[in-house]
Write an enzyme that holds these catalytic residues in place. Structure first.
Site, PDB file in Angstrom:
ATOM      1  CE  LYS A   1      -3.625  -0.069  -0.449  1.00 27.99           C
ATOM      2  NZ  LYS A   1      -4.796  -0.412  -1.303  1.00 27.99           N
TER       3      LYS A   1
HETATM    4  N1  PMP Z   1      -3.060  -7.128   1.114  1.00 25.82           N
HETATM    5  C1  PMP Z   1      -2.983  -6.258   2.130  1.00 25.82           C
HETATM    6  C2  PMP Z   1      -2.252  -6.695   3.356  1.00 25.82           C
HETATM    7  C3  PMP Z   1      -3.596  -5.003   2.055  1.00 25.82           C
HETATM    8  O1  PMP Z   1      -3.505  -4.140   3.080  1.00 25.82           O
HETATM    9  C4  PMP Z   1      -4.297  -4.667   0.879  1.00 25.82           C
HETATM   10  C5  PMP Z   1      -4.991  -3.331   0.734  1.00 25.82           C
HETATM   11  N2  PMP Z   1      -5.986  -3.037   1.611  1.00 25.82           N
HETATM   12  C6  PMP Z   1      -4.363  -5.600  -0.161  1.00 25.82           C
HETATM   13  C7  PMP Z   1      -3.729  -6.811  -0.010  1.00 25.82           C
HETATM   14  C8  PMP Z   1      -5.168  -5.344  -1.412  1.00 25.82           C
HETATM   15  O2  PMP Z   1      -4.584  -4.475  -2.320  1.00 25.82           O
HETATM   16  P1  PMP Z   1      -5.485  -3.538  -3.237  1.00 25.82           P
HETATM   17  O3  PMP Z   1      -6.108  -2.511  -2.326  1.00 25.82           O
HETATM   18  O4  PMP Z   1      -4.515  -2.939  -4.191  1.00 25.82           O
HETATM   19  O5  PMP Z   1      -6.532  -4.353  -3.893  1.00 25.82           O
END
Ligand code: PMP
Length: 333
Positions: free
Chosen positions: A45
């Site tokens: 993130k």
């Molecule tokens: N894995 C973790 C640990 C996250 O914090 C997030 C984002 N909230 C994601 C995956 C998902 O990524 P995205 O928001 O780009 O879909």
């Protein structure tokens, strides 16, 4: 590593691919994990946080001494706060109180102005995302407009950041020898950005969603129906709605992965490969193994290693919690 960075922000991105040896041997494929846990804020993130701030600066929406407000499961809040610290902005973070103590403590320790709110569904006006939007609007008037609501779910600067960085990096690192990409979706920024970048290079590359239980996205991809089944201890992933980022994801197909399967893969990665990764990575790696089996031996598959297990110690290594949830317990506990 021979680069010298001039600040914290320069260290975001350009993460290595790490071969996951157990999953590769088991499937006869090469499965790589993009090591996003190596970002300076500790997760994938950091990229979205930086892309959103950069975009707001370009538009002149935030200036010196500005404030960034965001609703987050934690990692975006950590990335945003660190970037804000390095740029002399203030960060205000709204987070559901159900997220791990480790992420809450991290946010407190880096000086975020943290608002913990009860977990509510998206349609509730007190859902953390809606709460953060209202807070940003109220502050906008007080602070002469030098306030942004990062809005990671529906601000498309998020997926465009992954399109410009994560996706291009994966294409270069694999020298174009990649047959499939799979990951889970929270905001959808990663899967939409990486998916778009890879499909533009070669439309035969399969883009798959690995969805946890308790999320509606699997049923959406399969039957165009936002239906939720089961639940999950994973954090930061799954969704009950289609965000403005997710809508751009060129997804070929999806798997629904349960926590038991995901946790078994996480524990194997710790025990056999020294990789200590967070809950969403378990969903990703279990999905990558399924995709490898579906595509057949000899293929190259990439997934995302989103963050480290240390953000979830109170769940992943808590015998009582795991017992109560009827989840596997690592044999070294
Ligand atoms: N894995 C973790 C640990 C996250 O914090 C997030 C984002 N909230 C994601 C995956 C998902 O990524 P995205 O928001 O780009 O879909």
């Amino acid at each position: 590593m021979n680069e010298i960075y001039n600040n914290f922000i320069d260290a975001i991105g350009n993460t290595p691919l790490i071969k996951l040896n157990g999953p590769s041997e088991k499937t006869g494929c090469i499965i790589y994990g993009k090591a996003e846990f190596l970002n300076p804020g500790g997760s994938i993130k950091d990229r979205a946080a930086y892309a959103i701030i950069q975009d707001a600066e370009k538009r002149g929406e935030i200036r010196e001494n500005g404030t960034v407000v965001e609703g987050t499961a934690g990692n975006t809040g950590i990335g945003l706060t660190l970037i804000c610290n390095s740029k002399n902005y203030k960060s205000i973070i709204v987070m559901p109180e159900t997220q791990t103590k480790e992420k809450i403590d991290t946010l407190k320790s880096i000086g975020a102005d943290l608002h913990l709110v009860p977990a509510k569904p998206y349609k509730d006006p007190n859902n953390y995302v809606k709460f953060s939007e209202r807070l940003a609007k109220a502050l906008y008037k007080e602070n002469n407009g030098n306030v942004i609501w990062a809005n990671q779910f529906d601000n498309t600067a998020n997926y465009l950041g992954h399109y410009k960085t994560t996706g291009q990096e994966i294409w270069k690192q694999t020298k174009g020898k990649i047959d499939g990409f799979i990951c889970s979706s929270g905001t959808g920024g990663t899967i939409a950005g990486v998916g778009k970048a890879l499909k533009e290079k070669n439309s035969n590359i399969k883009i798959f969603l690995s969805d946890p239980k308790g999320s509606a996205l699997y049923n959406y991809i399969k039957n165009k129906e936002l239906k939720i089944e089961g639940n999950s201890i994973t954090e930061g992933i799954g969704s009950s709605r289609i965000t403005a980022n997710f809508i751009n994801a060129p997804i070929d197909d999806a798997y629904s992965i349960n926590d038991e399967v995901a946790l078994k893969e996480l524990y194997k990665l710790i025990e056999n490969e020294g990789l200590c990764l967070g809950t969403s990575t378990g969903i990703n790696v279990a999905g990558a193994i399924k995709l490898a089996k579906e595509l057949g031996p000899g293929k190259t598959i990439v997934t995302i290693l989103c963050d480290k297990s240390e953000r979830y110690h109170s769940k992943l290594f808590n015998k009582e919690f795991l017992k109560q949830k009827k989840l596997p317990i690592p044999n070294w506990l």
